[in-house]
Scaffold this active site. Structure first.
Site, PDB file in Angstrom:
ATOM      1  N   TYR A   1     -25.711  -0.720  -6.686  1.00 18.10           N
ATOM      2  CA  TYR A   1     -26.617  -0.768  -7.846  1.00 18.10           C
ATOM      3  C   TYR A   1     -26.502  -2.119  -8.562  1.00 18.10           C
ATOM      4  O   TYR A   1     -27.505  -2.785  -8.837  1.00 18.10           O
ATOM      5  CB  TYR A   1     -26.286   0.385  -8.816  1.00 18.10           C
ATOM      6  CG  TYR A   1     -27.043   0.277 -10.112  1.00 18.10           C
ATOM      7  CD1 TYR A   1     -28.355   0.735 -10.216  1.00 18.10           C
ATOM      8  CD2 TYR A   1     -26.459  -0.326 -11.236  1.00 18.10           C
ATOM      9  CE1 TYR A   1     -29.063   0.600 -11.397  1.00 18.10           C
ATOM     10  CE2 TYR A   1     -27.160  -0.475 -12.416  1.00 18.10           C
ATOM     11  CZ  TYR A   1     -28.455  -0.012 -12.495  1.00 18.10           C
ATOM     12  OH  TYR A   1     -29.166  -0.155 -13.666  1.00 18.10           O
TER      13      TYR A   1
ATOM     14  N   GLY B   1     -26.778   1.674   0.669  1.00 16.64           N
ATOM     15  CA  GLY B   1     -25.881   2.365  -0.263  1.00 16.64           C
ATOM     16  C   GLY B   1     -26.058   1.836  -1.675  1.00 16.64           C
ATOM     17  O   GLY B   1     -25.627   0.730  -1.994  1.00 16.64           O
TER      18      GLY B   1
ATOM     19  N   GLY C   1     -24.736   2.845  -4.559  1.00 13.09           N
ATOM     20  CA  GLY C   1     -23.710   3.515  -5.378  1.00 13.09           C
ATOM     21  C   GLY C   1     -23.245   2.564  -6.460  1.00 13.09           C
ATOM     22  O   GLY C   1     -24.010   1.749  -6.971  1.00 13.09           O
TER      23      GLY C   1
ATOM     24  N   LYS D   1       0.873  -1.173   0.000  1.00 12.33           N
ATOM     25  CA  LYS D   1       0.000   0.000   0.000  1.00 12.33           C
ATOM     26  C   LYS D   1       0.908   1.219   0.000  1.00 12.33           C
ATOM     27  O   LYS D   1       2.077   1.137   0.440  1.00 12.33           O
ATOM     28  CB  LYS D   1      -0.865   0.002   1.272  1.00 12.33           C
ATOM     29  CG  LYS D   1      -2.148   0.762   1.125  1.00 12.33           C
ATOM     30  CD  LYS D   1      -3.265  -0.104   0.561  1.00 12.33           C
ATOM     31  CE  LYS D   1      -4.552   0.658   0.418  1.00 12.33           C
ATOM     32  NZ  LYS D   1      -5.639  -0.181  -0.094  1.00 12.33           N
TER      33      LYS D   1
END
Ligand code: NAD
Length: 368
Positions: free
Chosen positions: A187, A181, A183, A81
């Protein structure tokens, strides 16, 4: 910062690189946790960290999480990361990201970056000008584009595994699912649920997303707080982290928690146990939402969307294995997930002596 090596030793980090470029304003830390299975892949966060210690803590924690996530996803990748210290709204520039790209190039492929909180596909395209060791770029440039449909597919097959284990059912038909949510991921998840006959409940603060879900999938719209107390089979958090906490656990009536959001358990050690004690089956977030990682990882070998979806089918078996270990050892599923990941990492160490060098996979990609 005197304890860097001590911090690295605590969670067995291999390498931490501090990148400093006063000319472009770049202050970045790249953490490589483990490259036993393959090069370290993980996104780059850009945040205005209050202190350098906080930035280091974050990058060490997140890079270790990526080793586990990649191992569980069945990928030949390690965990890494990076963070850039800065305000994503004010401090971005082409030079900043190109400078960051040069530092990555200097690592010769040990670390591969991607977008994350505070960075975008556009930023990664600047990084790409300086290094091939970046994934998650736009489809127009030969990348994998938006990972959300693949993530949603993984969440859906993960849900199917949870339903089989917890409810003994092969079908989603007639099951009640609340999706928090609607989003990018929520969806597409609703689409799969609708196609498979589930009854959907949705909550979001975005009215247009709710209207669309109601129109397209016949979803019942519920309030932001109402979502926790619903009498449903599955609660799917697809918005924020930490939604499984003392307050919501008192309200939850579901028998399964399975969604895309990262860090769903507010405090892993406490709420993982509490979920188990309540008889709820929790599909560990980092296992069930790995479709996104599988999608960007696919870009390394030359992106093929169909292959990304087929690899994501593996989420089903991985979750069944995690649930089995959880039952056998009487441990919460998030700990069982760690065990399954560690087992794969340990097993693959045995391959080390038989490793045959091959051409660098990244060089196969169209690099125009
Ligand atoms: P998104 O930003 O597109 O969608 C999030 C949605 O949640 C938005 O519609 C937002 O209005 C809504 N929301 C915010 N707060 C809410 C609340 N309190 N109650 C109800 N709705 C709320 O994000 P996304 O890409 O769909 O990702 C969803 C989650 O899954 C995030 O936690 C993300 O970190 C995680 N995730 C996403 C991917 C991916 O491929 N996109 C991969 C792994 C994990």
């Amino acid at each position: 910062m005197s304890d860097v090596f001590q911090s690295m030793n605590k969670k067995s980090h291999e390498q931490v690189v501090f990148c400093n470029d006063p000319d472009t304003g770049l202050k970045s830390i790249i953490a490589i946790h483990d490259t036993t299975i393959g090069p370290a892949l993980g996104g780059c966060r850009m945040l205005p960290y209050a202190t350098e210690e906080e930035a280091l803590r974050d990058v060490l924690r997140l890079s270790r999480g990526m080793s586990y996530k990649a191992a569980l996803a069945g990928l030949n990748l390690g965990g890494g990361k990076s963070i850039i210290i800065g305000d994503a709204k004010k401090d971005k520039s082409e030079l900043l990201f190109r400078s960051f790209g040069r530092f990555i190039e200097g690592l010769g492929g040990r670390y591969i970056t991607a977008e994350d909180v505070g960075t975008s596909v556009r930023d990664m395209e600047w990084v790409r000008m300086e290094t091939q060791y970046v994934t998650g770029i736009s489809r127009a440039l030969g990348g994998s584009g938006d990972p959300s449909p693949v993530t949603a597919y993984g969440v859906f097959v993960g849900m199917q595994a949870a339903v089989k284990h917890q409810l003994g059912k092969e079908s989603m038909s007639g099951l009640k699912v609340s999706v928090q949510g609607i989003g990018h991921v929520g969806y597409h998840l609703c689409k799969y649920l609708h196609e498979n006959g589930a009854k959907i409940f949705v909550s979001d603060m975005d009215d247009s997303a709710l209207k669309e879900a109601n129109k397209e999938f016949g979803a019942t719209v519920v309030g932001l707080d109402e979502v926790y107390g619903l009498d449903v089979d599955i609660y799917a958090p697809c918005a924020l982290g930490a939604t499984v906490n003392d307050d919501t656990l008192e309200q939850l009536k579901c028998s399964i928690i399975a969604g895309a959001a990262n860090n769903q358990l507010e405090k892993e050690s406490i709420h993982g146990e509490k979920v188990k004690a309540k008889g709820i089956l929790y599909a560990p977030d980092y296992a069930i939402n790995s479709g996104g990682l599988i999608n960007v990882a696919n870009e390394i070998e030359g992106y093929n969307r169909e292959r990304a979806f087929r690899q994501t089918d593996g989420v089903y078996d991985t979750l069944l294995r995690i649930f089995k270990v959880s039952d056998e050892e009487n441990i919460p599923t998030h700990i069982a997930g760690n065990r399954v990941a560690e087992k794969r990492m340990e097993d693959l160490v045995k391959l080390k002596n038989h490793y045959l060098p091959r051409k660098n996979a990244m060089s196969k990609r169209d690099n125009n």
